[in-house]
Scaffold this active site. Structure first.
Site, PDB file in Angstrom:
ATOM      1  N   LYS A  84      14.930   0.279   2.264  1.00 27.67           N
ATOM      2  CA  LYS A  84      13.617   0.882   1.973  1.00 27.67           C
ATOM      3  C   LYS A  84      12.572  -0.203   2.091  1.00 27.67           C
ATOM      4  O   LYS A  84      12.744  -1.301   1.553  1.00 27.67           O
ATOM      5  CB  LYS A  84      13.634   1.432   0.520  1.00 27.67           C
ATOM      6  CG  LYS A  84      12.312   2.064   0.112  1.00 27.67           C
ATOM      7  CD  LYS A  84      12.226   3.504   0.571  1.00 27.67           C
ATOM      8  CE  LYS A  84      10.808   4.066   0.535  1.00 27.67           C
ATOM      9  NZ  LYS A  84      10.032   3.781   1.764  1.00 27.67           N
ATOM     10  N   GLN A 127      11.589  -7.641  -0.395  1.00 21.07           N
ATOM     11  CA  GLN A 127      11.690  -6.219  -0.738  1.00 21.07           C
ATOM     12  C   GLN A 127      13.003  -5.922  -1.469  1.00 21.07           C
ATOM     13  O   GLN A 127      13.052  -5.053  -2.349  1.00 21.07           O
ATOM     14  CB  GLN A 127      11.608  -5.395   0.557  1.00 21.07           C
ATOM     15  CG  GLN A 127      11.309  -3.927   0.354  1.00 21.07           C
ATOM     16  CD  GLN A 127       9.819  -3.641   0.192  1.00 21.07           C
ATOM     17  OE1 GLN A 127       9.007  -4.149   0.946  1.00 21.07           O
ATOM     18  NE2 GLN A 127       9.460  -2.830  -0.785  1.00 21.07           N
ATOM     19  N   LYS A 130      12.388  -6.817  -5.055  1.00 15.89           N
ATOM     20  CA  LYS A 130      11.352  -5.937  -5.596  1.00 15.89           C
ATOM     21  C   LYS A 130      11.919  -4.550  -5.896  1.00 15.89           C
ATOM     22  O   LYS A 130      11.723  -3.992  -6.975  1.00 15.89           O
ATOM     23  CB  LYS A 130      10.215  -5.822  -4.565  1.00 15.89           C
ATOM     24  CG  LYS A 130       9.032  -4.994  -5.016  1.00 15.89           C
ATOM     25  CD  LYS A 130       8.145  -4.557  -3.841  1.00 15.89           C
ATOM     26  CE  LYS A 130       7.702  -5.719  -2.988  1.00 15.89           C
ATOM     27  NZ  LYS A 130       6.628  -5.306  -2.035  1.00 15.89           N
ATOM     28  N   LYS A 143      12.387  -3.894   6.124  1.00 15.37           N
ATOM     29  CA  LYS A 143      10.987  -3.970   6.563  1.00 15.37           C
ATOM     30  C   LYS A 143      10.969  -3.891   8.080  1.00 15.37           C
ATOM     31  O   LYS A 143      11.928  -4.307   8.739  1.00 15.37           O
ATOM     32  CB  LYS A 143      10.371  -5.305   6.133  1.00 15.37           C
ATOM     33  CG  LYS A 143       8.857  -5.283   6.064  1.00 15.37           C
ATOM     34  CD  LYS A 143       8.392  -4.781   4.724  1.00 15.37           C
ATOM     35  CE  LYS A 143       6.904  -4.607   4.658  1.00 15.37           C
ATOM     36  NZ  LYS A 143       6.464  -4.361   3.268  1.00 15.37           N
ATOM     37  N   GLY A 184       4.496   2.756   4.800  1.00 12.86           N
ATOM     38  CA  GLY A 184       3.373   2.001   5.355  1.00 12.86           C
ATOM     39  C   GLY A 184       3.325   0.562   4.862  1.00 12.86           C
ATOM     40  O   GLY A 184       4.051   0.167   3.955  1.00 12.86           O
ATOM     41  N   ASP A 185       2.485  -0.211   5.487  1.00 15.72           N
ATOM     42  CA  ASP A 185       2.150  -1.583   5.063  1.00 15.72           C
ATOM     43  C   ASP A 185       0.854  -1.902   5.826  1.00 15.72           C
ATOM     44  O   ASP A 185       0.134  -0.963   6.204  1.00 15.72           O
ATOM     45  CB  ASP A 185       3.301  -2.550   5.402  1.00 15.72           C
ATOM     46  CG  ASP A 185       3.148  -3.914   4.710  1.00 15.72           C
ATOM     47  OD1 ASP A 185       3.457  -4.002   3.507  1.00 15.72           O
ATOM     48  OD2 ASP A 185       2.706  -4.879   5.363  1.00 15.72           O
ATOM     49  N   THR A 214       0.264   1.107  -5.381  1.00 11.98           N
ATOM     50  CA  THR A 214       0.453  -0.350  -5.323  1.00 11.98           C
ATOM     51  C   THR A 214      -0.663  -1.068  -6.072  1.00 11.98           C
ATOM     52  O   THR A 214      -0.408  -1.926  -6.929  1.00 11.98           O
ATOM     53  CB  THR A 214       0.496  -0.839  -3.860  1.00 11.98           C
ATOM     54  OG1 THR A 214       1.420  -0.028  -3.130  1.00 11.98           O
ATOM     55  CG2 THR A 214       0.896  -2.287  -3.786  1.00 11.98           C
ATOM     56  N   ASN A 220      -5.822  -0.740   1.584  1.00  9.72           N
ATOM     57  CA  ASN A 220      -5.242   0.182   0.604  1.00  9.72           C
ATOM     58  C   ASN A 220      -5.017  -0.488  -0.755  1.00  9.72           C
ATOM     59  O   ASN A 220      -5.438   0.032  -1.793  1.00  9.72           O
ATOM     60  CB  ASN A 220      -3.919   0.727   1.170  1.00  9.72           C
ATOM     61  CG  ASN A 220      -3.177   1.556   0.141  1.00  9.72           C
ATOM     62  OD1 ASN A 220      -2.422   1.036  -0.668  1.00  9.72           O
ATOM     63  ND2 ASN A 220      -3.425   2.850   0.141  1.00  9.72           N
ATOM     64  N   SER A 263       7.176   5.441  -3.808  1.00 11.93           N
ATOM     65  CA  SER A 263       7.925   5.860  -2.612  1.00 11.93           C
ATOM     66  C   SER A 263       9.314   6.351  -3.015  1.00 11.93           C
ATOM     67  O   SER A 263       9.817   7.357  -2.488  1.00 11.93           O
ATOM     68  CB  SER A 263       8.098   4.685  -1.634  1.00 11.93           C
ATOM     69  OG  SER A 263       6.976   4.542  -0.803  1.00 11.93           O
TER      70      SER A 263
END
Ligand code: NDP
Ligand code: 2IT
Length: 451
Positions: A94, A115, A118, A130, A169-170, A213, A244, A383
């Site tokens: 993810k 990630q 996290k 990622k 997204g990123d 976020t 964002n 998410s």
């Protein structure tokens, strides 16, 4: 008996360097984690014998592919796309997709590695991944972006799935791009599944995902301040970025009584000593996201503000700093300046915005310093909640999701307290986050044996 490999930290890092030449961001991310993990596992033979950190620092796989598309003038364009699947010990891979010209394998490997920790911290069943491309969305028409997204998904679809790998997204990838990619996935496979998150509300997206976020990073900050008997009321806050994460972080600071005085983009930063109000933030959101404008234009809209070309905002005196743009945007010298000017807390909305020298400055100054893998986990957490809602084929109410996000951020904060509290009571949040994230993934890996 297993042959244990008790190498020391420098020897371990020498190996990481050797195996990953020309990948400075990845090596930096591993070094930051290894500094804490080595002391934690010193007396834990099994983690050594099973080479757990070495295995987490070697992605399960890196998929790289060509992405061809045609621009509005009929020219054929060729980009490179990647998906880094770092670790799926505790759940499907993810993590987001980034479209930016600076994207390369090193950047995506560092992001997928971070990630992994996290996602473990959120308490939800998600592994780390990622992906992205060196495609530059700036200056492209919406049709060009659509064609690029479709071409990108035409290869990516075979590597992902609701129980396999779930991108989101990123930088450079928001709801519009997710829509184009979801449409193409559905068209190719015929499956309507929760294969992407950050979707529109009409087709399986979750409420509060766009805000999560930035809001989460400020909730984490509020948790840290509360530990010291403080809150955000009246605090001056410097924010970098204007996308964002930055705009939602700024919004939550204002809602909690703080005063935001800066925002930035890759061109420079604006300083508004009067404070960037909710109305002004709304203007920035419209201007940056929908009109794809520059932050520079803020000063024409709001008199009293100044624009500082080519500069980052860390020299502006503040109580709190929120780096929310990109990696290595806050260097050792910036960290020193922030501390000298009286900054008491830093909460990272971006991934690895502070370089290693800066991390060491914040640690030595013993300020409240939350690393991205803890502070910005609210986005991937929601998410994860979007995945749950998709599996259940239902949508939770906003109030329910808001409470879950608050609880998850508090849970991450508690994990940091558990593993980061120093003998004198000071909380080392970097250490706390690294150890808590590592332990969960490591224990799952131990259960699986050597795979
Ligand atoms: P956006 O694309 O919405 O915004 C990115 C912002 O950062 C823009 O203001 C952009 O400026 C600026 N920026 C990008 N690259 C650079 C650069 N090289 N130098 C200076 N400024 C730069 O992205 P997000 O807000 O989603 O992401 C920001 C950060 O937060 C990233 O580190 C991302 O990995 C992280 N993050 C994002 C999450 C999410 O849910 N979206 C979740 C967790 C972390 P410009 O417009 O000029 O390009
Ligand atoms: O860095 C991140 O955590 C994200 N870009 C969000 C990832 C996600 O899957 O929501």
């Amino acid at each position: 008996m297993a042959v244990s490999d008790h190498v020391d930290l420098p020897t371990f890092m020498e190996g990481v360097n050797k195996r990953n030449p020309h990948q400075p961001e990845f090596v930096q991310a591993v070094q930051e984690v290894a500094e804490d993990i080595f002391s934690f596992i010193e007396d834990k033979e099994e983690y050594h014998a099973q080479q757990i950190l070495r295995r987490i620092a070697e992605p399960d796989r890196v998929v790289s592919f060509r992405v061809c598309w045609e621009d509005d003038n009929g020219n054929v364009r060729v980009q490179r796309g990647w998906r880094v699947q770092n670790n799926n010990a505790i759940g499907p891979y993810k993590g987001g997709l980034r479209f930016h010209p600076s994207v390369n394998e090193s950047v995506l490997k560092f992001l997928a590695f971070e990630q992994t920790f996290k996602n473990a911290l959120t308490g939800l069943p998600m592994g780390g991944g990622k992906g992205g491309s060196n495609f530059n969305p700036k200056g492209k028409s919406v049709r060009e972006i659509m064609r690029f997204c479709q071409s990108f998904m035409t290869e990516l679809y075979r590597h992902i799935g609701a129980d396999v790998d779930v991108p989101a997204g990123d930088i450079g990838v928001g709801a519009r791009e997710i829509g184009f990619m979801f449409g193409q996935y559905k068209r190719i496979t015929g499956h309507f599944t929760g294969v992407l998150t950050g979707k529109g509300l009409e087709y399986g997206g979750s409420l509060i995902r766009p805000e999560a976020t930035g809001y989460g990073a400020v909730y984490f900050l509020a948790n840290m301040l509360r530990e010291r008997g403080q809150d955000l009321q009246g605090k001056t806050v410097v924010v970098s970025g204007s996308g964002n994460v930055a705009t939602h972080a700024a919004e939550k600071v204002v809602q909690l009584g703080g005063k935001v005085v800066t925002l930035s983009d890759s061109g420079g930063f604006i300083h508004d000593p009067d404070g960037i109000t909710l109305e002004k933030i709304q203007w920035v959101k419209q201007h940056k996201t929908h009109r794809r404008g520059r932050i520079e234009d803020y000063v024409a809209e709001y008199t009293g503000a100044t624009y500082h070309e080519g500069k980052t905002p860390w020299g502006v005196p503040c109580d709190v700093a929120l780096p929310c743009a990109t990696q290595n945007e806050l260097l050792g010298e910036d960290a020193k300046l922030l501390v000298k000017n009286g900054c008491i807390a830093v909460s990272e909305g971006a991934n690895m915005p502070t370089d290693l020298a800066g991390v060491h400055v914040f640690k030595a100054a013993r300020i409240l310093y939350a690393p991205g893998k803890a502070a910005n986990a609210g986005g991937v957490a929601v998410s994860g909640l979007e995945m749950s809602q998709n599996s259940e084929r239902r949508a939770w109410k906003e109030s329910e999701l808001q409470q879950m996000l608050l609880d998850i951020m508090e849970g991450i904060h508690n994990s940091c307290l558990t593993y980061g509290r120093q003998p004198d009571g000071h909380i080392d949040y970097v250490k706390g986050a690294n150890i808590a994230g590592f332990k969960k993934v490591a224990d799952a890996m131990l259960a699986f044996g050597v795979v």
